[in-house]
Structures are given as C-alpha cells and as structure tokens.
Design a protein around this motif. Structure first.
Motif, PDB file in Angstrom:
ATOM      1  N   ALA A  38       0.703  -1.239  -0.036  1.00 23.68           N
ATOM      2  CA  ALA A  38      -0.248   0.007  -0.048  1.00 23.68           C
ATOM      3  C   ALA A  38       0.805   1.361  -0.204  1.00 23.68           C
ATOM      4  CB  ALA A  38      -0.770  -0.010   1.141  1.00 23.68           C
ATOM      5  N   ARG A  39       0.479   2.175  -0.766  1.00 22.06           N
ATOM      6  CA  ARG A  39       1.321   3.351  -0.789  1.00 22.06           C
ATOM      7  C   ARG A  39       0.655   4.554  -0.236  1.00 22.06           C
ATOM      8  NH1 ARG A  39       3.783   6.515  -5.148  1.00 22.06           N
ATOM      9  NH2 ARG A  39       3.924   4.825  -6.609  1.00 22.06           N
ATOM     10  N   ARG A  40       1.207   5.399   0.681  1.00 20.90           N
ATOM     11  CA  ARG A  40       0.600   6.578   1.315  1.00 20.90           C
ATOM     12  C   ARG A  40       0.252   7.627   0.520  1.00 20.90           C
ATOM     13  NH1 ARG A  40       4.685   7.183   6.140  1.00 20.90           N
ATOM     14  NH2 ARG A  40       6.092   6.844   4.272  1.00 20.90           N
ATOM     15  N   HIS A  41       0.997   7.748  -0.706  1.00 18.01           N
ATOM     16  CA  HIS A  41       0.711   8.841  -1.470  1.00 18.01           C
ATOM     17  C   HIS A  41       0.363   8.506  -2.864  1.00 18.01           C
ATOM     18  CE1 HIS A  41       2.646  11.280   1.526  1.00 18.01           C
ATOM     19  NE2 HIS A  41       3.590  10.552   1.530  1.00 18.01           N
ATOM     20  N   THR A  42      -0.586   9.258  -3.444  1.00 18.41           N
ATOM     21  CA  THR A  42      -0.812   8.909  -5.098  1.00 18.41           C
ATOM     22  C   THR A  42       0.207   8.967  -5.874  1.00 18.41           C
ATOM     23  OG1 THR A  42      -1.522  11.122  -5.277  1.00 18.41           O
ATOM     24  CG2 THR A  42      -3.347   9.566  -4.471  1.00 18.41           C
ATOM     25  N   PRO A  43       0.378   8.404  -6.843  1.00 15.73           N
ATOM     26  CA  PRO A  43       1.427   8.432  -7.894  1.00 15.73           C
ATOM     27  C   PRO A  43       1.548   9.755  -8.518  1.00 15.73           C
ATOM     28  CG  PRO A  43       0.138   6.516  -8.396  1.00 15.73           C
ATOM     29  CD  PRO A  43      -0.564   7.324  -7.281  1.00 15.73           C
ATOM     30  N   MET A  44       2.658  10.135  -8.940  1.00 19.86           N
ATOM     31  CA  MET A  44       2.866  11.491  -9.480  1.00 19.86           C
ATOM     32  C   MET A  44       2.106  11.417 -10.805  1.00 19.86           C
ATOM     33  SD  MET A  44       4.249  14.617  -9.308  1.00 19.86           S
ATOM     34  CE  MET A  44       5.466  14.350  -8.200  1.00 19.86           C
ATOM     35  N   THR A  45       1.324  12.394 -11.085  1.00 21.57           N
ATOM     36  CA  THR A  45       0.563  12.728 -12.332  1.00 21.57           C
ATOM     37  C   THR A  45       1.500  13.697 -13.205  1.00 21.57           C
ATOM     38  OG1 THR A  45      -0.523  14.707 -11.638  1.00 21.57           O
ATOM     39  CG2 THR A  45      -1.476  12.631 -11.277  1.00 21.57           C
ATOM     40  N   TYR A  46       1.447  13.621 -14.620  1.00 16.74           N
ATOM     41  CA  TYR A  46       2.175  14.440 -15.467  1.00 16.74           C
ATOM     42  C   TYR A  46       1.864  15.758 -15.311  1.00 16.74           C
ATOM     43  CZ  TYR A  46       3.426  16.204 -20.018  1.00 16.74           C
ATOM     44  OH  TYR A  46       4.522  17.067 -20.855  1.00 16.74           O
ATOM     45  N   GLN A  47       0.422  16.330 -14.984  1.00 13.58           N
ATOM     46  CA  GLN A  47       0.187  17.588 -14.680  1.00 13.58           C
ATOM     47  C   GLN A  47       0.911  18.134 -13.475  1.00 13.58           C
ATOM     48  OE1 GLN A  47      -1.911  15.089 -15.607  1.00 13.58           O
ATOM     49  NE2 GLN A  47      -2.562  15.531 -17.364  1.00 13.58           N
ATOM     50  N   THR A  48       0.971  17.275 -12.446  1.00 12.31           N
ATOM     51  CA  THR A  48       1.880  17.880 -11.344  1.00 12.31           C
ATOM     52  C   THR A  48       3.031  17.968 -11.554  1.00 12.31           C
ATOM     53  OG1 THR A  48      -0.070  17.030  -9.775  1.00 12.31           O
ATOM     54  CG2 THR A  48       2.301  17.602  -8.739  1.00 12.31           C
ATOM     55  N   PHE A  49       3.827  16.996 -12.134  1.00  9.43           N
ATOM     56  CA  PHE A  49       5.201  17.175 -12.455  1.00  9.43           C
ATOM     57  C   PHE A  49       5.725  18.142 -13.120  1.00  9.43           C
ATOM     58  CE2 PHE A  49       8.866  15.879 -14.921  1.00  9.43           C
ATOM     59  CZ  PHE A  49       9.578  15.217 -13.970  1.00  9.43           C
ATOM     60  N   THR A  50       4.829  18.648 -14.382  1.00  7.46           N
ATOM     61  CA  THR A  50       5.263  19.646 -15.462  1.00  7.46           C
ATOM     62  C   THR A  50       4.928  21.119 -14.540  1.00  7.46           C
ATOM     63  OG1 THR A  50       3.076  19.517 -16.410  1.00  7.46           O
ATOM     64  CG2 THR A  50       4.962  18.286 -17.320  1.00  7.46           C
ATOM     65  N   ARG A  51       3.734  21.252 -13.733  1.00  9.43           N
ATOM     66  CA  ARG A  51       3.650  22.382 -13.028  1.00  9.43           C
ATOM     67  C   ARG A  51       4.210  22.824 -11.744  1.00  9.43           C
ATOM     68  NH1 ARG A  51      -2.799  21.441 -14.295  1.00  9.43           N
ATOM     69  NH2 ARG A  51      -2.665  21.264 -16.713  1.00  9.43           N
ATOM     70  N   ASP A  52       4.636  21.818 -11.133  1.00  6.63           N
ATOM     71  CA  ASP A  52       4.973  22.400  -9.611  1.00  6.63           C
ATOM     72  C   ASP A  52       6.484  21.932  -9.439  1.00  6.63           C
ATOM     73  OD1 ASP A  52       5.100  22.118  -7.043  1.00  6.63           O
ATOM     74  OD2 ASP A  52       3.287  21.640  -6.571  1.00  6.63           O
ATOM     75  N   VAL A  53       7.303  22.827  -9.268  1.00  5.22           N
ATOM     76  CA  VAL A  53       8.736  22.896  -8.907  1.00  5.22           C
ATOM     77  C   VAL A  53       8.971  21.837  -7.904  1.00  5.22           C
ATOM     78  CG1 VAL A  53      10.962  23.944  -8.514  1.00  5.22           C
ATOM     79  CG2 VAL A  53       9.321  24.913 -10.278  1.00  5.22           C
ATOM     80  N   GLU A  54       8.240  21.902  -6.601  1.00  2.00           N
ATOM     81  CA  GLU A  54       8.496  21.289  -5.503  1.00  2.00           C
ATOM     82  C   GLU A  54       8.186  19.919  -5.908  1.00  2.00           C
ATOM     83  OE1 GLU A  54      10.279  22.220  -3.169  1.00  2.00           O
ATOM     84  OE2 GLU A  54      10.572  23.904  -4.294  1.00  2.00           O
TER      85      GLU A  54
END
Length: 309
Positions: free
Chosen positions: A41-57
């Motif tokens: 089980a993973r505590r966080h959702t997988p990284m999405t493309y939209q988040t990766f490209t828009r959010d530096v942190e």
C-alpha cells in the motif's frame, strides 16, 4: 496441474502468440506490483504528469524519491518468467511482447521485439528540447549534485520511487538538461494523466489484430491502457489466456485463466512446448525446473462478445 500445462501448451504451441505483460511478471525480480500478492500500500498517490510539469517542488519530491528507488530497479535482473518468454519467442511461438512494465527486463532477458507501452525508467527525456539521455548518466549527475544524500529505503514502488520524509526532500537538488541548459528532465515513461503515444498504441493494436492468441501475463488489467487490447481481441474473436495471481478485470473475456506464480509456470510451459531449446546464452542464472502450478480456472466467458475498442 498437468492438465493446466497441457492446455496452455496446446494453445501456445500453435504459435502466433502476442504476450501482454504486467507488473506481476517482475515481482520475482524484486520489483513489487500495486495490486498483486506482493503489492504494498502506498501512502501517497502516484505522481501525475500535470503535477510534475507544473509544480517545481513536486518535481523535487519526485526526483529525490526516485533517485533512491532507482537503485533497486537498476539492480533487478530478469527472472525465470522473463527468460521463459524469451525462449518461446526465439522458438517462433511468441510473435511479439507488449509490456506495461518500465523496467526493461524483457529486453534484458533476450526478448525481441518488445513494445514498451509505458516507456522505460532507464531513459530520460528533456521536456523542453526533446534530448534523450540514459538514466545512468542522470544518476551520476544527481550523485555529484547531492553528495551524501542517502536514506533508509523500506520499500520501492513499481514505478521506482520510495517514501521519503519532507526534510530529506527539501535538501535535494534537481539538475537540468545539459543539452539545452535549462530544460526540465523527466523519466521517459508515461505518467498517470499522460497518454501513451498514438503511434505506439496503433502498433500494439496491429499486433493484436494479427495474433492467433493473446497471452496476458501478470496483469490485473485494472487500467484501460492494457485492458483495451484484451477488449479488442475479444471483439475480433481472438482467444485470450490470462495467467495472473489473483482475479483480473479481463477474466470475463478469457478462454482460460490460470492463477499461478509465473516464475514457475512459464518455464514449465516452455519446457513442454519447445523442449531443449537452450536458454539465453547471456544469462548467468540457471533456469528453474518445471513445476506444476495450481489454480487453473477455465472461464466460459464471452470470448467473441462485442467490446469497446
């Protein structure tokens, strides 16, 4: 289950097989899957493309976690299941492999051709200039930029990242593309929220159209990215066989389902269908001896039923 091996050997032995593989085939190489028996089980959702490209942190968090998790992926070696698929392919029974995995283990085992539906973690692409480099080269640069960066890794996710405290993430330094100087680097894999390139999908559909049998190995078929090929095979009346530990969302379309460890079943299947064809000469591990799997589940599903493409 001798009858299970016999039934599989009869289907596969006629040739014209296209393999569709998923994370369950790589669990015996030490790479967990999300939904099978080894899935954590993973505590966080997988990284999405939209988040990766828009959010530096968010990118910093991804690369910090992936930098540590990559070591497990890089050390992974093909298991007996991968090698058995390669044997079947060299014997001319398997025409092509479509894999949803990003670990490159089918190719390392000697399979060719392999369509890597979701890309490969060992390749990196610049989102600005399109330049491609190896993950090995990026790993070297990240080590130089982050001397002493290390943390205890308890578990690695199938996409190669790990859970990491925010304090560790905050001190991680991300590097840019060396070719254009400022470009954003991304592993050359399809993230959640990103689409598989249309030409790649079309090629996979073409392989399915020309197949005599679609053999699904180690996939729960939960997401449409892989399940669509089962649906298309069913629509065309092409038999589908599913070998997986646990039920899948494609079971209703299968002529035969088998619940068994792939690392045991596939070598037994290869032995039964092609006999003494030698294993990959580059392999340093001995092939596992044949074993009799448990849990064959013939399914009288709507093999030729119409389904969405």
């Amino acid at each position: 289950m001798t009858e299970t091996i016999d039934a599989l050997a009869e289907l596969v032995g006629a040739g014209g097989v296209v393999v569709l593989s998923g994370a369950g085939l790589s669990t015996e190489s030490g790479i967990p899957d999300y939904r099978g028996p080894s899935g954590a089980a993973r505590r966080h959702t997988p990284m999405t493309y939209q988040t990766f490209t828009r959010d530096v942190e968010a990118r910093r968090r991804y690369w910090a976690r992936s930098h540590l998790g990559w070591r497990t992926i890089a050390r992974a070696a093909p298991n007996d299941g991968h090698r058995a698929v390669a044997r079947l392919q060299r014997a001319g029974l398997v025409e092509a492999v479509i894999t949803q995995n990003v670990d490159g283990l089918h190719t390392a085992a000697g399979s060719a051709p392999v369509v890597e539906l979701h890309g490969r973690l060992d390749e990196v692409v610049c989102l600005d200039c399109g330049n491609q480099t190896s993950r090995e080269e990026l790993d070297r640069r990240l080590r130089e930029a982050n001397p002493g960066f290390d943390a205890r890794v308890d578990a690695v996710n199938p996409d190669g990242d790990v859970e990491l405290p925010d304090a560790e993430v905050a001190r991680f330094r991300v590097v840019d593309c060396t070719f254009c100087g400022t470009g954003t680097l991304k592993p050359d894999v399809v993230f959640f929220g990103e689409t598989v390139p249309a030409p790649r999908v079309a090629h996979c559909f073409d392989l399915v159209h020309r197949a005599r049998l679609l053999l699904v190995l180690g996939s729960s078929l939960t997401v449409m990215s892989g399940r669509r090929f089962v649906l298309r095979a069913a629509k065309l009346g092409i038999p589908v066989v599913i070998v997986n530990q646990g039920e899948t969302r494609g079971d209703g379309y299968a002529a035969l389902t088998v619940d068994a460890p792939l690392g045991r079943l596939l070598p037994a299947l290869a032995d039964r269908t092609i006999g003494d064809l030698p294993a990959d000469p580059g392999s340093s591990r001995p092939a596992a001896g044949p074993a009799e799997p448990e849990g064959a589940r013939p399914v009288a599903g709507p093999v030729g039923a119409a389904a969405a493409g």
